[in-house]
Scaffold this active site. Structure first.
Site, PDB file in Angstrom:
ATOM      1  N   GLY A  89     -50.642  47.076 -21.607  1.00 25.03           N
ATOM      2  CA  GLY A  89     -51.271  48.000 -22.690  1.00 25.03           C
ATOM      3  C   GLY A  89     -50.881  48.806 -23.327  1.00 25.03           C
ATOM      4  O   GLY A  89     -49.544  48.601 -24.039  1.00 25.03           O
ATOM      5  N   ARG A  92     -49.332  54.045 -26.397  1.00 26.13           N
ATOM      6  CA  ARG A  92     -49.225  54.228 -27.424  1.00 26.13           C
ATOM      7  C   ARG A  92     -50.071  53.733 -28.756  1.00 26.13           C
ATOM      8  O   ARG A  92     -49.583  54.636 -29.655  1.00 26.13           O
ATOM      9  CB  ARG A  92     -48.174  54.445 -28.008  1.00 26.13           C
ATOM     10  CG  ARG A  92     -47.057  53.610 -28.281  1.00 26.13           C
ATOM     11  CD  ARG A  92     -45.909  53.655 -28.612  1.00 26.13           C
ATOM     12  NE  ARG A  92     -45.090  52.829 -28.324  1.00 26.13           N
ATOM     13  CZ  ARG A  92     -44.028  52.955 -29.313  1.00 26.13           C
ATOM     14  NH1 ARG A  92     -43.598  53.792 -29.920  1.00 26.13           N
ATOM     15  NH2 ARG A  92     -42.504  52.311 -29.117  1.00 26.13           N
ATOM     16  N   LYS A 107     -50.488  54.114 -33.891  1.00 26.43           N
ATOM     17  CA  LYS A 107     -49.186  54.036 -32.781  1.00 26.43           C
ATOM     18  C   LYS A 107     -48.536  55.469 -33.190  1.00 26.43           C
ATOM     19  O   LYS A 107     -48.257  56.020 -33.866  1.00 26.43           O
ATOM     20  CB  LYS A 107     -48.592  52.404 -33.821  1.00 26.43           C
ATOM     21  CG  LYS A 107     -47.664  51.891 -32.554  1.00 26.43           C
ATOM     22  CD  LYS A 107     -46.963  51.485 -33.322  1.00 26.43           C
ATOM     23  CE  LYS A 107     -45.965  50.994 -32.127  1.00 26.43           C
ATOM     24  NZ  LYS A 107     -44.862  50.187 -32.335  1.00 26.43           N
ATOM     25  N   ARG A 170     -51.547  50.704 -38.402  1.00 32.61           N
ATOM     26  CA  ARG A 170     -51.347  50.319 -38.522  1.00 32.61           C
ATOM     27  C   ARG A 170     -52.857  49.000 -38.812  1.00 32.61           C
ATOM     28  O   ARG A 170     -53.179  49.123 -38.129  1.00 32.61           O
ATOM     29  CB  ARG A 170     -50.903  48.730 -36.911  1.00 32.61           C
ATOM     30  CG  ARG A 170     -49.602  49.091 -36.318  1.00 32.61           C
ATOM     31  CD  ARG A 170     -48.646  48.390 -35.879  1.00 32.61           C
ATOM     32  NE  ARG A 170     -49.610  48.785 -34.052  1.00 32.61           N
ATOM     33  CZ  ARG A 170     -48.710  47.868 -32.730  1.00 32.61           C
ATOM     34  NH1 ARG A 170     -47.820  47.416 -33.212  1.00 32.61           N
ATOM     35  NH2 ARG A 170     -49.071  47.764 -31.735  1.00 32.61           N
ATOM     36  N   ARG A 177     -52.392  39.460 -27.497  1.00 29.84           N
ATOM     37  CA  ARG A 177     -51.366  38.935 -27.833  1.00 29.84           C
ATOM     38  C   ARG A 177     -50.979  37.594 -26.449  1.00 29.84           C
ATOM     39  O   ARG A 177     -51.544  38.228 -25.827  1.00 29.84           O
ATOM     40  CB  ARG A 177     -50.361  40.107 -26.885  1.00 29.84           C
ATOM     41  CG  ARG A 177     -50.010  41.128 -27.933  1.00 29.84           C
ATOM     42  CD  ARG A 177     -50.108  42.545 -27.326  1.00 29.84           C
ATOM     43  NE  ARG A 177     -50.261  43.569 -28.323  1.00 29.84           N
ATOM     44  CZ  ARG A 177     -49.871  44.144 -28.389  1.00 29.84           C
ATOM     45  NH1 ARG A 177     -48.129  44.084 -28.726  1.00 29.84           N
ATOM     46  NH2 ARG A 177     -49.697  44.918 -30.241  1.00 29.84           N
ATOM     47  N   ASP A 246     -45.491  39.846 -24.439  1.00 27.00           N
ATOM     48  CA  ASP A 246     -46.075  40.955 -24.725  1.00 27.00           C
ATOM     49  C   ASP A 246     -46.456  41.439 -26.616  1.00 27.00           C
ATOM     50  O   ASP A 246     -47.311  42.167 -26.698  1.00 27.00           O
ATOM     51  CB  ASP A 246     -45.948  41.882 -23.938  1.00 27.00           C
ATOM     52  CG  ASP A 246     -44.849  42.747 -24.086  1.00 27.00           C
ATOM     53  OD1 ASP A 246     -44.116  42.350 -22.903  1.00 27.00           O
ATOM     54  OD2 ASP A 246     -44.713  43.822 -24.325  1.00 27.00           O
ATOM     55  N   ASN A 247     -45.092  41.093 -27.106  1.00 26.47           N
ATOM     56  CA  ASN A 247     -44.759  40.843 -28.622  1.00 26.47           C
ATOM     57  C   ASN A 247     -45.099  39.558 -29.197  1.00 26.47           C
ATOM     58  O   ASN A 247     -44.218  40.005 -30.416  1.00 26.47           O
ATOM     59  CB  ASN A 247     -43.324  41.669 -28.736  1.00 26.47           C
ATOM     60  CG  ASN A 247     -43.131  42.881 -27.538  1.00 26.47           C
ATOM     61  OD1 ASN A 247     -44.336  43.768 -27.964  1.00 26.47           O
ATOM     62  ND2 ASN A 247     -42.578  43.451 -28.311  1.00 26.47           N
ATOM     63  N   ASP A 256     -45.212  43.645 -33.548  1.00 25.53           N
ATOM     64  CA  ASP A 256     -44.022  45.231 -32.721  1.00 25.53           C
ATOM     65  C   ASP A 256     -43.136  44.955 -33.030  1.00 25.53           C
ATOM     66  O   ASP A 256     -42.544  44.655 -33.030  1.00 25.53           O
ATOM     67  CB  ASP A 256     -44.338  44.627 -31.096  1.00 25.53           C
ATOM     68  CG  ASP A 256     -46.259  45.395 -30.415  1.00 25.53           C
ATOM     69  OD1 ASP A 256     -47.018  45.549 -31.604  1.00 25.53           O
ATOM     70  OD2 ASP A 256     -45.668  46.190 -29.455  1.00 25.53           O
TER      71      ASP A 256
HETATM   72  P1  AMP Z   1     -42.459  47.421 -27.356  1.00 23.59           P
HETATM   73  O1  AMP Z   1     -41.232  47.390 -26.228  1.00 23.59           O
HETATM   74  O2  AMP Z   1     -43.086  48.565 -27.772  1.00 23.59           O
HETATM   75  O3  AMP Z   1     -43.143  46.516 -26.810  1.00 23.59           O
HETATM   76  O4  AMP Z   1     -43.379  48.286 -25.767  1.00 23.59           O
HETATM   77  C1  AMP Z   1     -43.961  47.824 -24.512  1.00 23.59           C
HETATM   78  C2  AMP Z   1     -44.519  48.728 -23.491  1.00 23.59           C
HETATM   79  O5  AMP Z   1     -44.098  49.527 -23.331  1.00 23.59           O
HETATM   80  C3  AMP Z   1     -46.017  48.265 -24.016  1.00 23.59           C
HETATM   81  O6  AMP Z   1     -47.400  48.523 -23.088  1.00 23.59           O
HETATM   82  C4  AMP Z   1     -45.721  49.980 -25.357  1.00 23.59           C
HETATM   83  O7  AMP Z   1     -47.400  50.616 -25.223  1.00 23.59           O
HETATM   84  C5  AMP Z   1     -45.161  50.452 -24.002  1.00 23.59           C
HETATM   85  N1  AMP Z   1     -44.516  51.937 -24.781  1.00 23.59           N
HETATM   86  C6  AMP Z   1     -43.410  52.293 -25.040  1.00 23.59           C
HETATM   87  N2  AMP Z   1     -43.450  53.072 -25.760  1.00 23.59           N
HETATM   88  C7  AMP Z   1     -43.833  53.790 -25.139  1.00 23.59           C
HETATM   89  C8  AMP Z   1     -44.231  55.715 -25.705  1.00 23.59           C
HETATM   90  N3  AMP Z   1     -43.526  55.479 -25.755  1.00 23.59           N
HETATM   91  N4  AMP Z   1     -45.629  55.579 -24.525  1.00 23.59           N
HETATM   92  C9  AMP Z   1     -46.167  55.216 -24.028  1.00 23.59           C
HETATM   93  N5  AMP Z   1     -46.423  53.685 -23.573  1.00 23.59           N
HETATM   94  C10 AMP Z   1     -45.139  53.282 -24.297  1.00 23.59           C
HETATM   95 MG    MG Z   2     -44.872  46.054 -28.141  1.00 27.27          MG
END
Ligand code: AMP
Ligand code: MG
Length: 478
Positions: A89, A92, A107, A170, A177, A246-247, A256
């Site tokens: 989900g 952030r 974001k 954004r 996704r 998820d991306n 992402d």
């Molecule tokens: P990402 O690798 O950036 O696509 O993130 C994978 C998952 O981790 C997603 O659910 C993001 O929302 C969550 N996520 C990444 N960084 C953070 C953060 N600093 N705080 C909270 N959730 C995060």
């Molecule tokens: Mg992501």
């Protein structure tokens, strides 16, 4: 329009409650504007003058909401490095509403129900990377999410060290996704899954609303879009780095931006993500991963459509990918005619570039001015023989086509960018920005928007990557 005239809608909130969670943004301390994107402002009907106001900074900081804004985070799951994670989900990213079919998201605006152990924040360096690269991909003609603005702050955020918090606003026509579908399929929430499929059709494939077999056709469109996107990434030399499901965008957008990279020297096996120890998301493996991810989506959709039918559609992926890739590579080489051995011919070239450690972007730009004199092309490689061999074949192809040099060259200069935002350039922007100087962000933004033009003032970025920065890996921490 003035800020107080803009009225937002929130179509995603019509979906079942399971799909999202209402949450308010948590603004950063002492925010300030780093950059705003006038082109995106126009798409959102925002007056340009508004972008320089304090109210605008508050808006991007989530401290001031426009009329109709009803803020929420979206729920999804995903396969991360091949392993299923049942709940991810927006950890952030906080959605703040929609204008003209573009959904806005902050974001880095604080924790949500989906933050898990994260702090809901984004640091300056990762925000600069996302802000600039999404615009650069758009400038290159590749489908992508975009951004309206980036703000910095004095907000302390801890990663490996203390850093400063930042927010990117954004925008995208879709934030759905592959993993959004996987979430409901895994939970066996089939009514929600169907509602999500209907929503996605309406949002991203409206021409399917009233057709029969619409869910099968939805999958068909996603397969096509994904094949096209993968071909575009490979042709331009872009590496995403974290192609978890998820991306992956259901609308076929680049989504992402994390530890991505443009190739420096051509390397089929290049890995840009430090965490990717086995090269699952290596440059050369991206098209295969596109297929793997579509297969995960297929499984998620199989309560809506019989699996055999979906499987048949998925089987078209390889051909769709290859024919798009060949089309793009022919364009890069200024070739008009299709030949049976095109793929071998391109592989011969890529093998040559790899053997000679040639800069991918610079090669095609140099080739765009090639008119028989090989000097500048031979200079790009460590030694000459392999390049001469390939050019012999290329010369033959050009002769067979008899397109005038000037026509071919003009077309190639519009196809092969002079500038791509390599990681060392972004790092320069980040290093300066950490000291409060955002001039390189401004410069790179100009290049991002217009990568095919000469920009003599930025010539130093058009050459090979400095030795110490070549094909470096980046960490996922952002
Ligand atoms: P990402 O690798 O950036 O696509 O993130 C994978 C998952 O981790 C997603 O659910 C993001 O929302 C969550 N996520 C990444 N960084 C953070 C953060 N600093 N705080 C909270 N959730 C995060
Ligand atoms: Mg992501």
């Amino acid at each position: 329009m003035k800020f107080n005239e803009i009225k937002l809608t929130n179509p995603y909130l019509n979906l079942p409650q399971e799909c999202y969670d209402r949450v308010e943004p948590s603004p950063l301390v002492k925010p300030f504007l780093i950059h705003a994107n006038k082109a995106v402002a126009k798409l959102l009907d925002m007056d340009e003058e508004e972008l320089t106001t304090k109210v605008f900074v508050n808006f991007v900081n989530g401290a001031f909401l426009l009329q109709g804004s009803d803020t929420f985070a979206m729920c999804y799951a995903g396969h991360q490095f091949g392993h299923f994670v049942p709940r991810l989900g927006d950890g952030r990213a906080i959605n703040i509403g929609t204008v003209n079919g573009l959904h806005m998201q902050l974001k880095g605006a604080g924790e949500t129900k989906y933050s898990r152990s994260g702090d809901g924040r984004a640091v300056l360096r990762s925000s600069i990377r996302e802000y600039l690269m999404s615009e650069a991909m758009y400038g290159l003609g590749i489908e992508t999410t975009r951004a309206l603005a980036i703000i910095g702050s004095e907000h302390k955020v801890y990663r490996e060290n203390w850093e400063k918090g930042s927010i990117v606003l954004r925008v995208s026509p879709s934030w759905v996704r592959f993993g959004t579908f996987e979430y409901f399929a895994h939970k066996k929430k089939f009514k929600e899954l169907e509602a999500l499929a209907d929503y996605t059709i309406e949002e991203s494939y409206p021409y399917l609303v009233n057709v029969s077999d619409k869910y099968l056709k939805l999958f068909t469109e996603v397969v096509k879009k994904t094949a096209k996107l993968m071909a575009q990434w490979q042709a331009v030399g872009f590496q995403h780095g974290v192609m978890n499901t998820d991306n992956m965008s259901i609308a076929g957008l680049t989504l992402d931006y994390g530890p991505y990279a443009f190739l420096d020297e051509y390397d089929f096996n290049n890995i840009c993500n430090h965490t990717d120890q086995h090269g699952r998301y290596s440059f050369g493996n991206q098209p295969n991963i596109g297929h793997w991810n579509l297969q995960a989506l297929m499984v998620a959709l199989s309560s809506l459509v019989h699996r055999d039918k979906l499987q048949k559609v998925l089987e078209q992926y390889a051909n769709l990918y290859t024919s798009k890739y060949l089309e793009l590579m022919r364009k890069k080489l200024g070739l008009k005619e299709e030949k049976e051995n095109d793929l071998d011919f391109f592989k011969h070239l890529l093998g040559t570039l790899q053997t000679l450690s040639v800069d991918y972007t610079l090669f095609f730009r140099t080739l765009s001015r090639y008119n028989g004199d090989r000097t500048s092309l031979l200079k790009l490689g460590l030694y000459h023989q392999p390049m001469n061999d390939w050019l012999d074949v290329y010369d033959k192809r050009l002769k067979e086509e008899s397109v005038p040099f000037i026509d071919r060259s003009m077309q190639m200069l519009k196809t092969n960018p002079k500038y791509v935002l390599k990681n060392y350039m972004l790092q320069e922007a980040i290093d300066k920005a950490q000291k409060g100087d955002f001039s390189v962000v401004d410069d790179l933004f100009q290049i991002a928007q217009d990568p095919y033009s000469e920009h003599p003032q930025f010539e130093r970025w058009a050459g090979v990557t400095p030795e110490e920065f070549k094909n470096r890996k980046l960490s996922c921490s952002s």
